[in-house]
Motif scaffolding. Structure first.
Motif, PDB file in Angstrom:
ATOM      1  N   GLN A 316      51.026   4.716   1.723  1.00  0.00           N
ATOM      2  CA  GLN A 316      50.228   4.094   3.086  1.00  0.00           C
ATOM      3  C   GLN A 316      48.789   4.120   3.082  1.00  0.00           C
ATOM      4  OE1 GLN A 316      51.810   2.587   5.409  1.00  0.00           O
ATOM      5  NE2 GLN A 316      53.147   2.733   3.835  1.00  0.00           N
ATOM      6  N   ASP A 317      47.992   4.190   1.980  1.00  0.00           N
ATOM      7  CA  ASP A 317      46.805   4.176   1.596  1.00  0.00           C
ATOM      8  C   ASP A 317      46.272   2.681   1.947  1.00  0.00           C
ATOM      9  OD1 ASP A 317      44.205   3.378   0.901  1.00  0.00           O
ATOM     10  OD2 ASP A 317      44.288   5.054  -0.984  1.00  0.00           O
ATOM     11  N   PRO A 318      45.307   2.314   2.920  1.00  0.00           N
ATOM     12  CA  PRO A 318      44.861   1.119   3.318  1.00  0.00           C
ATOM     13  C   PRO A 318      44.817   0.112   1.871  1.00  0.00           C
ATOM     14  CG  PRO A 318      44.101   2.279   4.739  1.00  0.00           C
ATOM     15  CD  PRO A 318      44.758   3.160   3.567  1.00  0.00           C
ATOM     16  N   ASN A 319      44.182   0.866   0.828  1.00  0.00           N
ATOM     17  CA  ASN A 319      44.011   0.121  -0.498  1.00  0.00           C
ATOM     18  C   ASN A 319      45.143  -0.003  -1.445  1.00  0.00           C
ATOM     19  OD1 ASN A 319      41.228  -0.571   0.374  1.00  0.00           O
ATOM     20  ND2 ASN A 319      40.840   1.708  -0.081  1.00  0.00           N
ATOM     21  N   SER A 320      46.118   0.567  -0.942  1.00  0.00           N
ATOM     22  CA  SER A 320      47.321   0.509  -1.701  1.00  0.00           C
ATOM     23  C   SER A 320      47.949  -1.096  -1.976  1.00  0.00           C
ATOM     24  CB  SER A 320      48.438   1.581  -1.082  1.00  0.00           C
ATOM     25  OG  SER A 320      49.261   0.739  -0.134  1.00  0.00           O
ATOM     26  N   PRO A 321      48.787  -1.309  -3.176  1.00  0.00           N
ATOM     27  CA  PRO A 321      49.526  -2.358  -3.431  1.00  0.00           C
ATOM     28  C   PRO A 321      50.077  -2.912  -2.478  1.00  0.00           C
ATOM     29  CG  PRO A 321      49.445  -1.205  -5.376  1.00  0.00           C
ATOM     30  CD  PRO A 321      49.075  -0.188  -4.435  1.00  0.00           C
ATOM     31  N   ALA A 322      51.065  -1.799  -2.045  1.00  0.00           N
ATOM     32  CA  ALA A 322      51.990  -2.171  -0.771  1.00  0.00           C
ATOM     33  C   ALA A 322      51.215  -2.957   0.460  1.00  0.00           C
ATOM     34  CB  ALA A 322      52.842  -1.273  -0.326  1.00  0.00           C
ATOM     35  N   THR A 323      50.021  -2.251   0.814  1.00  0.00           N
ATOM     36  CA  THR A 323      49.441  -2.772   2.191  1.00  0.00           C
ATOM     37  C   THR A 323      48.677  -4.130   1.651  1.00  0.00           C
ATOM     38  OG1 THR A 323      49.105  -0.498   2.507  1.00  0.00           O
ATOM     39  CG2 THR A 323      47.243  -2.097   3.525  1.00  0.00           C
ATOM     40  N   ASP A 324      48.230  -4.310   0.578  1.00  0.00           N
ATOM     41  CA  ASP A 324      47.559  -5.574   0.287  1.00  0.00           C
ATOM     42  C   ASP A 324      48.956  -6.535   0.163  1.00  0.00           C
ATOM     43  OD1 ASP A 324      45.351  -6.971  -0.957  1.00  0.00           O
ATOM     44  OD2 ASP A 324      46.745  -7.410  -2.350  1.00  0.00           O
ATOM     45  N   GLU A 325      49.862  -6.252  -0.378  1.00  0.00           N
ATOM     46  CA  GLU A 325      50.974  -7.247  -0.385  1.00  0.00           C
ATOM     47  C   GLU A 325      51.385  -7.512   1.078  1.00  0.00           C
ATOM     48  OE1 GLU A 325      53.539  -9.469  -2.990  1.00  0.00           O
ATOM     49  OE2 GLU A 325      51.867  -8.053  -3.088  1.00  0.00           O
ATOM     50  N   CYS A 326      51.672  -6.761   2.124  1.00  0.00           N
ATOM     51  CA  CYS A 326      51.950  -6.910   3.420  1.00  0.00           C
ATOM     52  C   CYS A 326      50.793  -7.687   4.087  1.00  0.00           C
ATOM     53  CB  CYS A 326      52.134  -5.559   4.336  1.00  0.00           C
ATOM     54  SG  CYS A 326      53.345  -4.719   3.794  1.00  0.00           S
ATOM     55  N   TYR A 327      49.706  -7.524   3.795  1.00  0.00           N
ATOM     56  CA  TYR A 327      48.302  -8.352   4.370  1.00  0.00           C
ATOM     57  C   TYR A 327      48.536  -9.592   4.017  1.00  0.00           C
ATOM     58  CZ  TYR A 327      43.732 -10.040   4.819  1.00  0.00           C
ATOM     59  OH  TYR A 327      42.419 -10.516   5.357  1.00  0.00           O
ATOM     60  N   GLN A 328      48.899 -10.115   2.751  1.00  0.00           N
ATOM     61  CA  GLN A 328      49.053 -11.490   2.038  1.00  0.00           C
ATOM     62  C   GLN A 328      50.484 -12.213   2.750  1.00  0.00           C
ATOM     63  OE1 GLN A 328      46.871 -12.850   0.188  1.00  0.00           O
ATOM     64  NE2 GLN A 328      45.483 -11.172   0.018  1.00  0.00           N
ATOM     65  N   VAL A 329      51.279 -11.295   3.189  1.00  0.00           N
ATOM     66  CA  VAL A 329      52.513 -11.851   3.802  1.00  0.00           C
ATOM     67  C   VAL A 329      52.138 -12.449   5.042  1.00  0.00           C
ATOM     68  CG1 VAL A 329      54.823 -11.233   4.602  1.00  0.00           C
ATOM     69  CG2 VAL A 329      54.309 -10.465   2.360  1.00  0.00           C
ATOM     70  N   LEU A 330      51.322 -11.701   5.837  1.00  0.00           N
ATOM     71  CA  LEU A 330      51.062 -12.022   7.236  1.00  0.00           C
ATOM     72  C   LEU A 330      50.141 -13.292   6.984  1.00  0.00           C
ATOM     73  CD1 LEU A 330      50.299  -8.717   9.139  1.00  0.00           C
ATOM     74  CD2 LEU A 330      52.146 -10.426   9.442  1.00  0.00           C
ATOM     75  N   MET A 331      49.142 -13.301   6.162  1.00  0.00           N
ATOM     76  CA  MET A 331      48.079 -14.457   6.060  1.00  0.00           C
ATOM     77  C   MET A 331      49.007 -15.653   5.558  1.00  0.00           C
ATOM     78  SD  MET A 331      45.103 -13.547   6.509  1.00  0.00           S
ATOM     79  CE  MET A 331      44.369 -14.999   6.193  1.00  0.00           C
ATOM     80  N   GLN A 332      50.129 -15.607   4.711  1.00  0.00           N
ATOM     81  CA  GLN A 332      50.931 -16.583   4.284  1.00  0.00           C
ATOM     82  C   GLN A 332      51.828 -16.928   5.540  1.00  0.00           C
ATOM     83  OE1 GLN A 332      52.923 -14.928   1.034  1.00  0.00           O
ATOM     84  NE2 GLN A 332      51.346 -15.837  -0.297  1.00  0.00           N
TER      85      GLN A 332
END
Length: 593
Positions: A316-332
């Motif tokens: 749940q670190d905002p800089n974690s790979p999972a957070t980044d992946e979720c970010y990209q999903v929403l952008m897509q």
């Protein structure tokens, strides 16, 4: 509390009479109007003072600037001080919100005009300010809708400010002796409009908000609060002027164009990745501090356990790979919605989203899969994108529930459900035949730009209790410059509301003049003034129309100055005609006594 601020009541008022605070103000304003008429060499008694309403139509920034230019010249000619009511739709309400910021603004319009033009042609509201305002709306309002998004992302791009004053706060600075016209902001009830039943006409004044023709109102400071059977149950803070401008002005174009604009604006806002992740980190730290102190802030208590137990706490670190992946999903997902609107192929975006969701949960049993009806890539069209988007957001919501990610998924849901202006219904389960049943049935109501039904606020001033004698309609609409007055006449005939016959000379819809007069027996007189016409534009009407379209970006300083001038000419050129009709209204009022 100012003397002009309404006394707060937790009860719904169902009666056709004017609010007592409005009636008191109007009495003071009529006395002021009498003195103004005498300055214009119009002799009359207090009882003969005509009730004059000035209407500003919708039309985005064109309407805002056009009304500003008209008000300036009305003030210079001495006619503004004869106006009893000022009512607006959509873009005209943006102008109203601006001028009423200034105490007793009618006496200082030239200076105020320069101040407003400087602001409108200045820098946009920053991303950080927009994020902060969006966060306030998201956490402080009971019902979050596209109107909140529209306020932060679109209205601010035109008005170039975040006005957090409330309508009652703004009005409290205006004296009771009637130095300015009484303002009426107008919207419509979406369900009544779509089903063509009930009363769609909704007005918001400094004292009350409610249904104009039904006569059902609640104190303006309580609009948005929860009511049951006519009594307030839970107080919500009064909406601010930015939200009011968004509520009134959300119909800049057809639905497809609005959707394109909103998706792009949402994408632009959340593309500020550093800001998004920074906000997530702040939110998480605040939640941890509250949890360790056992102090859960307003509205956070029931959500906090979920925020601290997200299913994958180590990531749940905002800089974690999972957070980044979720970010990209929403952008897509936003790109996919935009592509669907423009008819582009979405298969690659769909495949990437599915892969990302699977990878995020492949350690789980079973892993997260994107399934459900209408989710196949070759079926991702305007119809099933709604189900697809909601499916993706619901899955991501189980992972990250921190601001602004949780707001982001809520925004996408609002977009696909097309939810605008949602508020508690203060008429829920009220009793009495005076209120149509459709207005009593639901716990919430959705309100939208009145321009989607009629692009001028006729029905706010046609309440018989307001006794309007003369209507001056400033029309800033795009398209047929007579549509508003023709539709008003048609609707009034259906509702048995007194209104003059409207007959437009052949060919004038394409090439209008600058002054039209409609009179009838026992009806208000209506003056209709199209913005662009043969008198102020000559043979370049079409060029002016193309230069100032409704659905375009904010105007620069030169465009604003030119539009203020051309709108003002409609008042300058018709001063004598306007004075003549005011004299006639005085005579008619006297003959009826």
């Amino acid at each position: 509390m100012s003397a002009s601020k309404p006394q707060e009541s937790g009860e719904v008022r169902i009666e056709p009479s004017l609010n007592k605070n409005e009636a008191e103000f109007i009495d003071g304003r009529r006395k002021s109007v009498l003195q103004s008429l005498k300055k214009l060499q119009i002799d009359c008694t207090q009882d003969e003072v005509p009730n004059i309403a000035l209407l500003g139509s919708g039309g985005g920034e064109r309407a805002m600037v056009g009304l500003l230019g008209s008000l300036v010249q009305l003030q210079k000619t001495g006619l503004l001080d004869c106006i009893l009511y000022l009512s607006g739709v959509s873009g005209s309400t943006w102008c109203m919100a601006s001028v009423y910021q200034e105490p007793e603004w009618s006496s200082k319009l030239e200076t105020l005009k320069d101040k407003i033009i400087k602001r409108l042609s200045g820098p946009k509201v920053s991303w950080k300010e927009a994020f902060a305002k969006l966060k306030k709306y998201y956490y402080e309002k009971d019902h979050f809708s596209l109107t909140d998004i529209w306020a932060v992302m679109v209205i601010t791009s035109f008005v170039k400010e975040i006005d957090e004053h409330t309508l009652t706060e703004q009005w409290s600075q205006h004296s009771k002796d009637g130095k300015v016209p009484f303002p009426i902001y107008t919207v419509i009830d979406k369900k009544c409009k779509h089903h063509n039943i009930g009363d769609p006409w909704f007005e918001i004044t400094p004292h009350e908000a409610g249904y104009s023709l039904t006569g059902a109102f609640v104190d303006a400071s309580n609009f948005g609060s929860k009511f049951h059977k006519g009594s307030k149950k839970n107080q919500q803070g009064e909406f601010d002027m930015l939200y009011l401008q968004a509520l009134c002005g959300s119909a800049l174009a057809d639905e497809v164009e609005i959707k394109k604009l909103l998706w792009q604006n949402i994408k632009d806002l959340f593309q500020q990745k550093e800001t998004v992740l920074e906000e997530m980190g702040k939110e998480q730290n605040e939640m941890r501090l509250q949890a360790s102190a056992g102090n859960f802030g307003p509205g956070s208590g029931e959500n906090l356990p979920g925020l601290l137990n997200l299913g994958a706490p180590e990531e749940q670190d905002p800089n974690s790979p999972a957070t980044d992946e979720c970010y990209q999903v929403l952008m897509q997902l936003m790109d996919m919605n935009l592509s669907t609107l423009t008819g582009e192929d979405t298969s690659a975006l769909d495949e990437s989203i599915r892969t990302s969701l699977y990878d995020l949960t492949k350690g789980q049993n079973p892993p997260m899969l994107l399934m459900g009806p209408g989710c196949a890539a070759d079926e991702a069209d305007k119809t099933n994108m709604k189900g697809y988007s909601l499916n993706v957001c619901n899955k991501l919501s189980g992972w990250i529930q921190l601001w602004p990610f949780d707001a982001w998924t809520s925004i996408i849901k609002c977009m696909n459900q097309w939810t605008w202006g949602r508020n508690h219904n203060f008429l829920h389960n009220v009793t009495g035949e005076a209120v149509p049943s459709i207005l009593q049935e639901t716990e919430t109501r959705d309100y939208e730009d009145a321009g989607l039904l009629l692009n001028s606020p006729y029905f706010s001033v046609l309440r018989k209790e307001r006794h309007i004698d003369l209507i001056i309609s400033l029309d800033f609409s795009e398209g047929d410059p007579f549509l508003t007055v023709k539709e008003a006449a048609k609707t009034c005939k259906e509702l048995n509301i007194p209104f003059p016959e409207v007959n437009i000379p052949q060919g004038h819809s394409e090439v209008p003049m600058d002054f039209y007069l409609f009179k009838g027996q026992n009806t208000p007189t209506v003056i209709h003034i199209p913005l662009f016409n043969m008198v102020n534009c000559g043979d370049k009407i079409e060029a002016w129309r193309k230069k100032y379209t409704t659905f375009q970006g904010p105007y620069n300083a030169e465009m604003i100055t030119d539009l203020v001038e051309v709108a003002g000419k409609n008042i300058i050129n018709n001063k004598d005609s306007l004075l003549e009709e005011i004299r006639a209204a005085v005579g008619q009022k006297g003959s009826r006594r």
